[in-house]
Scaffold this motif. Sequence first.
Motif, PDB file in Angstrom:
ATOM      1  N   HIS A 171       3.695   8.432  -3.218  1.00 52.20           N
ATOM      2  CA  HIS A 171       4.506   8.353  -4.300  1.00 52.20           C
ATOM      3  C   HIS A 171       4.571   7.284  -5.263  1.00 52.20           C
ATOM      4  O   HIS A 171       4.983   7.329  -6.449  1.00 52.20           O
ATOM      5  CB  HIS A 171       5.856   8.661  -3.820  1.00 52.20           C
ATOM      6  N   ASP A 172       4.331   5.947  -4.881  1.00 52.70           N
ATOM      7  CA  ASP A 172       4.317   4.822  -5.751  1.00 52.70           C
ATOM      8  C   ASP A 172       2.954   4.849  -6.667  1.00 52.70           C
ATOM      9  O   ASP A 172       2.083   4.937  -6.260  1.00 52.70           O
ATOM     10  CB  ASP A 172       4.064   3.623  -5.086  1.00 52.70           C
ATOM     11  N   PRO A 173       3.351   4.958  -8.007  1.00 57.98           N
ATOM     12  CA  PRO A 173       2.320   5.146  -8.967  1.00 57.98           C
ATOM     13  C   PRO A 173       1.494   3.892  -8.992  1.00 57.98           C
ATOM     14  O   PRO A 173       0.011   3.999  -9.451  1.00 57.98           O
ATOM     15  CB  PRO A 173       2.784   5.141 -10.290  1.00 57.98           C
ATOM     16  N   ASP A 174       1.789   2.703  -8.649  1.00 62.49           N
ATOM     17  CA  ASP A 174       0.893   1.520  -8.483  1.00 62.49           C
ATOM     18  C   ASP A 174      -0.072   1.398  -7.433  1.00 62.49           C
ATOM     19  O   ASP A 174      -1.114   0.874  -7.289  1.00 62.49           O
ATOM     20  CB  ASP A 174       1.688   0.525  -8.323  1.00 62.49           C
ATOM     21  N   LEU A 175       0.027   2.529  -6.404  1.00 59.87           N
ATOM     22  CA  LEU A 175      -0.956   2.865  -5.466  1.00 59.87           C
ATOM     23  C   LEU A 175      -1.794   4.130  -5.661  1.00 59.87           C
ATOM     24  O   LEU A 175      -2.555   4.160  -4.859  1.00 59.87           O
ATOM     25  CB  LEU A 175      -0.380   2.655  -3.934  1.00 59.87           C
ATOM     26  N   GLN A 176      -1.600   4.759  -6.737  1.00 57.69           N
ATOM     27  CA  GLN A 176      -2.559   5.656  -7.032  1.00 57.69           C
ATOM     28  C   GLN A 176      -3.900   5.215  -7.904  1.00 57.69           C
ATOM     29  O   GLN A 176      -3.852   5.550  -8.950  1.00 57.69           O
ATOM     30  CB  GLN A 176      -1.819   6.792  -7.801  1.00 57.69           C
ATOM     31  N   VAL A 177      -4.716   4.569  -7.174  1.00 58.05           N
ATOM     32  CA  VAL A 177      -5.869   4.063  -8.089  1.00 58.05           C
ATOM     33  C   VAL A 177      -7.073   4.520  -7.392  1.00 58.05           C
ATOM     34  O   VAL A 177      -7.305   4.912  -6.362  1.00 58.05           O
ATOM     35  CB  VAL A 177      -6.132   2.449  -7.712  1.00 58.05           C
ATOM     36  N   ASP A 178      -7.890   5.323  -8.345  1.00 58.28           N
ATOM     37  CA  ASP A 178      -8.769   6.182  -7.791  1.00 58.28           C
ATOM     38  C   ASP A 178      -9.956   5.120  -7.170  1.00 58.28           C
ATOM     39  O   ASP A 178     -10.466   5.851  -6.136  1.00 58.28           O
ATOM     40  CB  ASP A 178      -9.704   6.744  -9.004  1.00 58.28           C
ATOM     41  N   PHE A 179     -10.326   4.002  -7.636  1.00 60.28           N
ATOM     42  CA  PHE A 179     -11.397   3.445  -6.687  1.00 60.28           C
ATOM     43  C   PHE A 179     -11.142   2.503  -5.656  1.00 60.28           C
ATOM     44  O   PHE A 179     -11.836   1.390  -5.364  1.00 60.28           O
ATOM     45  CB  PHE A 179     -12.355   2.957  -7.878  1.00 60.28           C
ATOM     46  N   PHE A 180      -9.916   2.379  -5.323  1.00 61.77           N
ATOM     47  CA  PHE A 180      -9.341   1.497  -4.390  1.00 61.77           C
ATOM     48  C   PHE A 180      -8.435   2.210  -3.165  1.00 61.77           C
ATOM     49  O   PHE A 180      -7.815   3.279  -3.686  1.00 61.77           O
ATOM     50  CB  PHE A 180      -8.651   0.332  -4.620  1.00 61.77           C
ATOM     51  N   ALA A 181      -8.402   1.865  -2.162  1.00 59.77           N
ATOM     52  CA  ALA A 181      -7.715   2.575  -0.851  1.00 59.77           C
ATOM     53  C   ALA A 181      -6.882   1.219  -0.411  1.00 59.77           C
ATOM     54  O   ALA A 181      -7.279   0.068  -0.105  1.00 59.77           O
ATOM     55  CB  ALA A 181      -8.383   2.937   0.232  1.00 59.77           C
ATOM     56  N   PHE A 182      -5.352   1.519  -0.087  1.00 64.27           N
ATOM     57  CA  PHE A 182      -4.616   0.381   0.086  1.00 64.27           C
ATOM     58  C   PHE A 182      -4.348   0.788   1.934  1.00 64.27           C
ATOM     59  O   PHE A 182      -3.323  -0.018   2.246  1.00 64.27           O
ATOM     60  CB  PHE A 182      -3.487   0.585  -0.550  1.00 64.27           C
ATOM     61  N   SER A 183      -5.144   1.844   2.447  1.00 67.40           N
ATOM     62  CA  SER A 183      -4.614   2.071   4.024  1.00 67.40           C
ATOM     63  C   SER A 183      -5.666   2.911   4.369  1.00 67.40           C
ATOM     64  O   SER A 183      -6.420   3.565   3.426  1.00 67.40           O
ATOM     65  CB  SER A 183      -3.345   2.865   4.049  1.00 67.40           C
ATOM     66  N   LYS A 184      -5.879   3.148   5.529  1.00 68.35           N
ATOM     67  CA  LYS A 184      -7.032   3.994   6.088  1.00 68.35           C
ATOM     68  C   LYS A 184      -6.520   5.531   5.887  1.00 68.35           C
ATOM     69  O   LYS A 184      -7.617   6.141   5.414  1.00 68.35           O
ATOM     70  CB  LYS A 184      -7.075   3.806   7.690  1.00 68.35           C
ATOM     71  N   GLY A 185      -5.344   5.831   5.610  1.00 69.92           N
ATOM     72  CA  GLY A 185      -5.026   7.127   5.518  1.00 69.92           C
ATOM     73  C   GLY A 185      -5.451   7.397   3.902  1.00 69.92           C
ATOM     74  O   GLY A 185      -5.812   8.587   3.753  1.00 69.92           O
TER      75      GLY A 185
END
Length: 144
Positions: free
Chosen positions: A66-80
């Motif tokens: 839900h956090d729009p700052d974590l919706q980046v196409d070319f990066f992942a912020f977790s294994k999920g």
Amino acid sequence: MNSIFLSFTFTQFNYVVHDLAHYQLFKHYWKSDFLGRFAAFVLGASYLAWMETHNEHHLHTNHEDHDPDLQVDFFAFSKGQMDKRPAWGRWIMQFQHLLLFPSMISLSVVIRVNQLRHVIKRKNIKKYWPEFVTIIGHPFAYFG
């Protein structure tokens, strides 16, 4: 030397826009909105699109879905998040630690495109027409 001055100036404008979007500088909302739109024009950004996504960020800080700052196409912020990507995306994300700084070069363009998409999704043209002018008119005023 000019690039150092401009980077400092634009960073300060970002701080001002942030405080204006949270209505921290004036008692009257219309003053914050007016100055916020002007400062966003200087930055080439959409004030309302940024304000809406930033407030959404505050509601769902660091929530992967839900956090729009974590919706980046070319990066992942977790294994999920990484597991949800296609195979080619997972392969690229193995190297995201090396791609972070080079990707910052294109970040400004990506932000503008995302803000333009955000504004286009809105149907209230009376409210959002200044945002079109800001996003599309800024490069002409800047490079003029």
